[in-house]
Write an enzyme that holds these catalytic residues in place. Structure first.
Site, PDB file in Angstrom:
ATOM      1  N   HIS A 156      -8.998   0.156  -7.364  1.00  0.00           N
ATOM      2  CA  HIS A 156      -8.583   1.300  -6.519  1.00  0.00           C
ATOM      3  C   HIS A 156      -8.240   0.866  -5.088  1.00  0.00           C
ATOM      4  O   HIS A 156      -8.395   1.645  -4.145  1.00  0.00           O
ATOM      5  CB  HIS A 156      -9.678   2.377  -6.442  1.00  0.00           C
ATOM      6  CG  HIS A 156     -10.250   2.762  -7.765  1.00  0.00           C
ATOM      7  ND1 HIS A 156      -9.788   3.836  -8.494  1.00  0.00           N
ATOM      8  CD2 HIS A 156     -11.224   2.192  -8.514  1.00  0.00           C
ATOM      9  CE1 HIS A 156     -10.476   3.917  -9.631  1.00  0.00           C
ATOM     10  NE2 HIS A 156     -11.351   2.926  -9.672  1.00  0.00           N
ATOM     11  N   SER A 277      11.947  -9.110  13.702  1.00  0.00           N
ATOM     12  CA  SER A 277      12.499  -7.784  13.938  1.00  0.00           C
ATOM     13  C   SER A 277      13.511  -7.873  15.066  1.00  0.00           C
ATOM     14  O   SER A 277      13.358  -8.673  15.990  1.00  0.00           O
ATOM     15  CB  SER A 277      11.369  -6.827  14.325  1.00  0.00           C
ATOM     16  OG  SER A 277      11.890  -5.749  15.071  1.00  0.00           O
ATOM     17  N   LYS A 283       7.025  -9.328  15.622  1.00  0.00           N
ATOM     18  CA  LYS A 283       6.997  -9.130  14.173  1.00  0.00           C
ATOM     19  C   LYS A 283       7.349 -10.364  13.364  1.00  0.00           C
ATOM     20  O   LYS A 283       8.189 -11.159  13.727  1.00  0.00           O
ATOM     21  CB  LYS A 283       7.977  -8.002  13.771  1.00  0.00           C
ATOM     22  CG  LYS A 283       7.544  -6.624  14.187  1.00  0.00           C
ATOM     23  CD  LYS A 283       6.325  -6.101  13.446  1.00  0.00           C
ATOM     24  CE  LYS A 283       6.604  -5.776  12.008  1.00  0.00           C
ATOM     25  NZ  LYS A 283       7.309  -4.516  11.834  1.00  0.00           N
ATOM     26  N   GLU A 290       9.053  -8.257  -0.161  1.00  0.00           N
ATOM     27  CA  GLU A 290       9.519  -6.862  -0.218  1.00  0.00           C
ATOM     28  C   GLU A 290      10.763  -6.745  -1.088  1.00  0.00           C
ATOM     29  O   GLU A 290      10.916  -5.808  -1.869  1.00  0.00           O
ATOM     30  CB  GLU A 290       9.850  -6.350   1.183  1.00  0.00           C
ATOM     31  CG  GLU A 290       8.641  -6.165   2.071  1.00  0.00           C
ATOM     32  CD  GLU A 290       9.056  -5.876   3.502  1.00  0.00           C
ATOM     33  OE1 GLU A 290       9.100  -4.708   3.884  1.00  0.00           O
ATOM     34  OE2 GLU A 290       9.359  -6.845   4.242  1.00  0.00           O
TER      35      GLU A 290
END
Ligand code: ARG
Length: 460
Positions: A156, A277, A283, A290
């Protein structure tokens, strides 16, 4: 331009229709297989006396020359010639003259395209299997090199029980082993010869399908000519094997994204495999993972697309089936690209073992071990669960950790506790105790490593 099928037509095909129906823009990648299939077919025609030996030889030579031209980028693909089959056949006749016109004897594009696709998928499936094997080997190395690294195992997405990092990665190797089994099984049905079905009914000419199968390395012949040109099950199976594989890769990618986050901070990704970024200078984004996760949807899309294209089709061949290649090509490209990039990135990932270890020890991840301790001392599990639950509650209320509890604290919950309880409260102790087959104890994981080292390389 005059079509190869021009005989019965009075008018030329409209340009819009030509542009709409062509497949040469994507099926040109089948050229090698188309030529390989045609060479086998021409040899058989010559051997059976359906065409002369001389013509058969001429065809084979001409096709080999065309193969070289294509390979060297010297071949001109003509969109008006619709697809790869007619492009090559037209070029052959141009090159060798009338003999070229005999190649399409006892054959149709319906069985030809099915053949090309099967040859293509046979190669691609084997390549995917090899790429998965390579990736698995890398993961086994990572598992072996980090055999002492501990992390919290999750259910979970909540910290559940401590496990070895190696154990976690070997779980993926198990998944990939099943994926390979599926691809290998799929190969059995890919590897059947459709050629000789002709348009759908077979032929009145004395062809020898078994001989063609032998030349092309097919294990068997598709026995029903109608089925042979209608069947795309092998593509559907391939796409579903790809989809299941992508589910696994995507779950793995998701963990990379999660673990690279500041919240987890379990891993650091190599700079070369991340991007920055355009606005936030600090970043470092896990784009590779992804995109693997993102591209997974594309592969599912291919599967659903093909299933949908097939579901309403009356037998046998229908032009709708031209779309199969779009899906199959996109899925193979996607799966291979994802495998290559993940395989390159994974060995460069740095694991923050200290951070993982403290994440495993910060919570009550060893509570189950206390319950099992009480079971070993004779308490029924349900009761042990209850007692341990109360201990956890006590710790939460008093802002303590399990390891901070004194002997007398434990004793207040049950007289069965003695000093040895501390062994199973520690993260290392907890892991050591998980000696059940397939469990997370180091010896067990080492066994899993050596078993997988053997099975991963052997053919399924
Ligand atoms: N380009 C076609 C395809 O990919 C080849 C078969 C065409 N057959 C036909 N009867 N028009 O399916």
């Amino acid at each position: 331009m005059k079509k190869l099928w021009g005989g019965r037509f009075k008018e030329n095909t409209s340009e819009t229709v030509e542009a709409f129906t062509e497949s040469i823009s994507f099926d040109r990648r089948l050229w090698k297989y188309d030529i390989e299939g045609s060479i086998a077919h021409a040899r058989m025609l010559g051997r059976q006396g359906i065409i002369s030996k001389r013509d058969s030889d001429k065809i084979v030579c001409g096709l080999k020359e065309i193969a070289l031209e294509i390979e060297n980028g010297k071949f001109r693909f003509i969109p008006e010639l619709e697809d790869i089959h007619m492009n090559i056949e037209a070029a052959l006749t141009k090159k060798i003259g009338p003999a070229g016109k005999r190649l399409h004897t006892a054959r149709s594009r319906n069985d030809q395209v099915a053949l090309d696709l099967r040859l293509y998928l046979r190669d691609e499936t084997n390549q995917i299997i090899s790429l998965i094997t390579l990736f698995e080997k890398g993961l086994i190395e990572i598992a072996d090199n980090h055999i002492d690294a501990v992390m919290p195992g999750y259910t979970h997405t909540q910290r559940a029980q401590p496990v070895l990092l190696s154990h976690h990665f070997l779980a993926y190797v198990e998944m990939f082993e099943r994926d390979k089994e599926r691809f290998v099984d799929c190969l059995r049905r890919i590897n059947r010869l459709p050629l000789g079905a002709c348009a759908l009914a077979g032929t009145s000419l004395p062809i020898d399908r078994a001989y063609v199968a032998k030349l092309l390395g097919f294990a068997s012949v598709a026995e029903n000519s109608i089925d042979a040109v209608s069947d795309r099950d092998f593509c559907v199976e391939f796409l579903s094997a790809c989809s299941i594989f992508m589910v696994h890769l995507s779950r793995m990618a998701e963990e990379v994204v999660l673990w690279a986050s500041e919240e987890f901070s379990f891993i650091e990704l190599p700079d070369a495999f991340t991007t920055g970024s355009s606005i936030m200078p600090q970043k470092k984004n896990p784009d590779v993972a992804e995109l693997v996760r993102g591209k997974t949807g594309r592969v599912f899309g291919s599967l659903v697309s093909l299933l949908t294209a097939l579901k309403g089709l009356p037998l046998s061949y229908n032009r709708d089936m031209q779309e199969d290649k779009v899906q199959v090509f996109d899925a193979t490209d996607t799966v291979k690209a994802c495998l290559v990039v993940m395989n390159e990135m994974f060995p460069l990932i740095r694991f923050d073992k200290r951070r993982m270890f403290s994440a495993a020890s910060e919570t009550f991840a060893t509570a189950t071990d206390i319950a099992e301790y009480l079971v070993r001392k004779g308490m029924p599990f349900r009761e042990a669960h209850e007692v341990t639950g109360r201990i956890v509650r006590y710790c939460i209320d008093n802002r303590e950790r399990l390891g901070d509890l004194k002997m007398e604290d434990f004793r207040r919950f049950s007289p069965l506790f003695s000093r040895d309880v501390y062994q199973c409260i520690s993260v290392d102790g907890s892991i050591k105790l998980k000696k059940s087959r397939g469990g997370t104890a180091k010896e067990e994981v080492k066994k899993q490593i050596s078993r997988l080292r053997r099975t991963v390389t052997s053919n399924k």
